[in-house]
Design an enzyme around this catalytic site. Structure first.
Site, PDB file in Angstrom:
ATOM      1  N   PRO A 147     -32.323  -7.426 -16.556  1.00 23.42           N
ATOM      2  CG  PRO A 147     -34.605  -6.791 -16.650  1.00 23.42           C
ATOM      3  CD  PRO A 147     -33.532  -7.966 -16.539  1.00 23.42           C
ATOM      4  CD  GLU A 148     -27.409  -3.805 -16.180  1.00 28.24           C
ATOM      5  OE1 GLU A 148     -26.233  -2.901 -15.781  1.00 28.24           O
ATOM      6  OE2 GLU A 148     -26.661  -4.278 -17.193  1.00 28.24           O
ATOM      7  CE  LYS A 192     -29.290  -7.199 -11.822  1.00 30.19           C
ATOM      8  NZ  LYS A 192     -28.036  -7.981 -12.657  1.00 30.19           N
ATOM      9  NE  ARG A 243     -23.496 -10.992 -18.848  1.00 27.67           N
ATOM     10  CZ  ARG A 243     -24.137 -10.199 -17.489  1.00 27.67           C
ATOM     11  NH1 ARG A 243     -23.981 -10.099 -16.490  1.00 27.67           N
ATOM     12  NH2 ARG A 243     -24.769  -9.307 -18.418  1.00 27.67           N
TER      13      ARG A 243
END
Length: 263
Positions: free
Chosen positions: A2-3, A53, A253
């Site tokens: 999650p960001e 985060k 990524r």
């Protein structure tokens, strides 16, 4: 993972459930946290803060619970007395008379004093949070042009929490699409207009995702207010220029972009 926007929404849900209510029971899985169970019982949670985060749960006795979900951690809110059906491993339980919040599967959990907060390695390393309303585009621009970051390619820089906290892969590709740049650019090579556009997008897009993702306005947008323009849309037409969105790998990524209008 999650960001920032997803972490902040999770914190909002936790706050709405138990902020300001006396804790009736506290439980920690890790032995080093067990002494705090009795210290926190009867205290209240004053606020839940995000730093990128990481979550900081502040208690009325001055202690703060630091937690980082990493890949697998997840917070949940339940009615007190409910038994969740899950195979996840419980790490933290903070209970009030009517609601309980649970942290599963995370391993990066610490209890910090006010003094330790100022010296914690992650919190010292992390940059300004993109969801902090006090952070301005002018400050982001200065950070882009600083000696530390001006010679970094955006493909890696926009994933580096030391630059700006809360950014991640979907925000990286959406921000670069918004300003029409590829991941190979560096701040030192941009003109003034590009720098200004990027400085604003680095704040505007995460904040739009936080405030509106998942909401709908059928009259104005015919769907979600925040929609992915390129993320997970490889092979589809770019809504800006009609080119075909492609997928590659940058900084280890997945990277999505439109080679026709991102230069």
């Amino acid at each position: 993972m999650p960001e920032g926007p997803e972490i902040r929404r999770a914190a909002d849900n936790l706050e709405a459930a138990i902020k300001g209510k006396p804790l009736t029971d506290v439980w920690f899985a890790f032995a080093q946290l067990k002494p705090y169970e009795s210290q926190l019982t009867g205290q209240i949670i004053t606020r839940i803060e995000t730093r990128g985060k990481a979550l900081l749960t502040h208690f009325s006795n001055g202690l703060t619970l630091y937690s980082h979900n990493q890949l697998y951690g997840v917070w949940r809110v339940i009615d007190t007395g409910e038994i969740p059906q899950t195979t996840r491993i419980l790490r933290v339980r903070l209970q009030t008379a009517d609601k309980t919040i649970l942290l599963y599967s995370a391993s990066d959990i610490e209890m910090l004093t006010a003094e330790q907060l100022t010296t914690h390695p992650f919190l010292q390393r992390v940059g300004p949070d993109v969801l902090d309303a006090r952070l301005t585009p002018e400050e982001v621009k200065a950070r882009l042009l600083s000696p530390r970051f001006r010679n970094r390619q955006f493909s890696g820089l926009l994933l580096d929490q030391a630059f700006l906290a809360g950014l991640g892969n979907y925000l990286r590709v959406e921000i670069l699409w918004q300003v029409g740049l590829t991941g190979q650019h560096k701040a030192k090579d941009l003109n003034e207009a590009q720098l200004n556009a990027l400085s604003h997008a680095l704040l505007d897009i995460p904040r739009l995702s936080y405030t509106t993702r998942g909401q709908a306005d059928e009259n104005k947008h015919h769907g979600a207010l925040f929609r992915f323009k390129v993320f997970h849309r490889d092979g589809e037409a770019c809504e800006r220029c009609g080119g075909i969105i492609e997928k590659t790998t940058l900084s280890s990524r997945p990277f999505y972009w439109c080679p026709h209008c991102q230069k």
